[in-house]
Design a protein around this motif. Structure first.
Motif, short mmCIF file in Angstrom:
data_model
loop_
_atom_site.label_atom_id
_atom_site.label_comp_id
_atom_site.label_asym_id
_atom_site.label_seq_id
_atom_site.Cartn_x
_atom_site.Cartn_y
_atom_site.Cartn_z
N MET A 1 1.04 -1.12 0.17
CA MET A 1 0.13 0.07 -0.02
C MET A 1 0.97 1.27 0.10
O MET A 1 0.59 2.29 -0.77
CB MET A 1 -0.98 -0.02 0.97
N PRO A 2 1.98 1.42 0.72
CA PRO A 2 2.54 2.57 0.74
C PRO A 2 3.44 2.94 -0.49
O PRO A 2 3.51 3.88 -1.23
CB PRO A 2 3.86 2.29 1.82
N GLY A 3 3.65 1.81 -1.20
CA GLY A 3 4.43 2.11 -2.61
C GLY A 3 3.35 2.41 -3.45
O GLY A 3 3.58 3.39 -4.30
N PHE A 4 2.02 2.00 -3.55
CA PHE A 4 0.90 2.55 -4.34
C PHE A 4 0.82 4.05 -4.00
O PHE A 4 0.61 4.78 -5.14
CB PHE A 4 -0.25 1.73 -4.27
N LEU A 5 0.64 4.26 -2.83
CA LEU A 5 0.47 5.76 -2.44
C LEU A 5 1.75 6.73 -2.99
O LEU A 5 1.35 7.61 -3.57
CB LEU A 5 0.62 5.95 -0.99
N LEU A 51 3.71 10.76 6.68
CA LEU A 51 3.14 10.31 8.09
C LEU A 51 2.14 8.90 7.53
O LEU A 51 2.20 7.84 8.29
CB LEU A 51 2.38 11.20 8.77
N THR A 52 1.37 9.12 6.37
CA THR A 52 0.45 8.20 6.16
C THR A 52 1.26 6.93 5.63
O THR A 52 0.99 5.83 5.84
CB THR A 52 -0.40 8.75 4.87
N ILE A 53 2.31 7.10 4.91
CA ILE A 53 3.35 6.05 4.42
C ILE A 53 3.68 5.43 5.65
O ILE A 53 3.77 4.09 5.74
CB ILE A 53 4.25 6.41 3.37
N ASN A 57 3.24 1.33 6.95
CA ASN A 57 4.47 0.60 7.21
C ASN A 57 4.33 -0.10 8.54
O ASN A 57 4.81 -1.27 8.80
CB ASN A 57 5.92 1.35 6.87
N PHE A 58 4.08 0.74 9.76
CA PHE A 58 4.11 0.38 10.93
C PHE A 58 2.90 -0.78 11.05
O PHE A 58 2.90 -1.74 11.81
CB PHE A 58 3.77 1.50 11.81
N VAL A 63 1.00 -6.45 11.68
CA VAL A 63 0.05 -7.37 11.19
C VAL A 63 1.05 -8.76 10.97
O VAL A 63 0.64 -9.68 11.14
CB VAL A 63 -0.75 -6.96 10.01
N LEU A 64 2.08 -8.43 10.25
CA LEU A 64 2.97 -9.44 10.11
C LEU A 64 3.61 -10.23 11.29
O LEU A 64 3.34 -11.45 11.47
CB LEU A 64 4.19 -8.93 9.14
N ASP A 65 3.66 -9.20 12.30
CA ASP A 65 4.08 -9.99 13.45
C ASP A 65 2.80 -10.66 14.33
O ASP A 65 3.25 -11.74 14.87
CB ASP A 65 4.70 -8.86 14.52
N ALA A 66 1.86 -10.29 14.02
CA ALA A 66 0.70 -10.86 14.73
C ALA A 66 0.15 -12.18 13.94
O ALA A 66 -0.19 -13.15 14.61
CB ALA A 66 -0.58 -9.91 14.70
#
Length: 77
Positions: A1-5, A51-53, A57-58, A63-66
């Motif tokens: 998503m950040p890459g697309f933004l 800030l959105t990107i 990322n955070f 989500v990956l850690d969960a």
């Protein structure tokens, strides 16, 4: 998503998007003419995009850690 933004903002900044749609890239591009008089016209959309990107990322890391706690790097614990 950040890459697309970021890609969408870059294309809009270069003028390769639909000029009728609001975009952070369009806002940053339109503020270039006023950098001497009103730099916040360019700085604020750029900072909000940053800030959105960063937030995406955070959230993606959380989500990956969960989902897969074993995928954490060795430096994290």
């Amino acid at each position: 998503m950040p890459g697309f933004l970021l890609a969408e903002a870059q294309l809009a900044f270069l003028g390769l998007g639909d000029p009728t749609l609001p975009s952070w890239g369009t806002l940053i591009s339109s503020g270039r003419d006023y950098l001497d008089l009103a730099p916040w016209i360019t700085v604020v959309p750029g900072f909000v995009l940053f800030l959105t990107i960063l937030a995406f990322n955070f959230v993606g890391d959380a989500v990956l850690d969960a989902i897969n706690p074993e995928a954490q790097t060795e430096s994290e614990g």
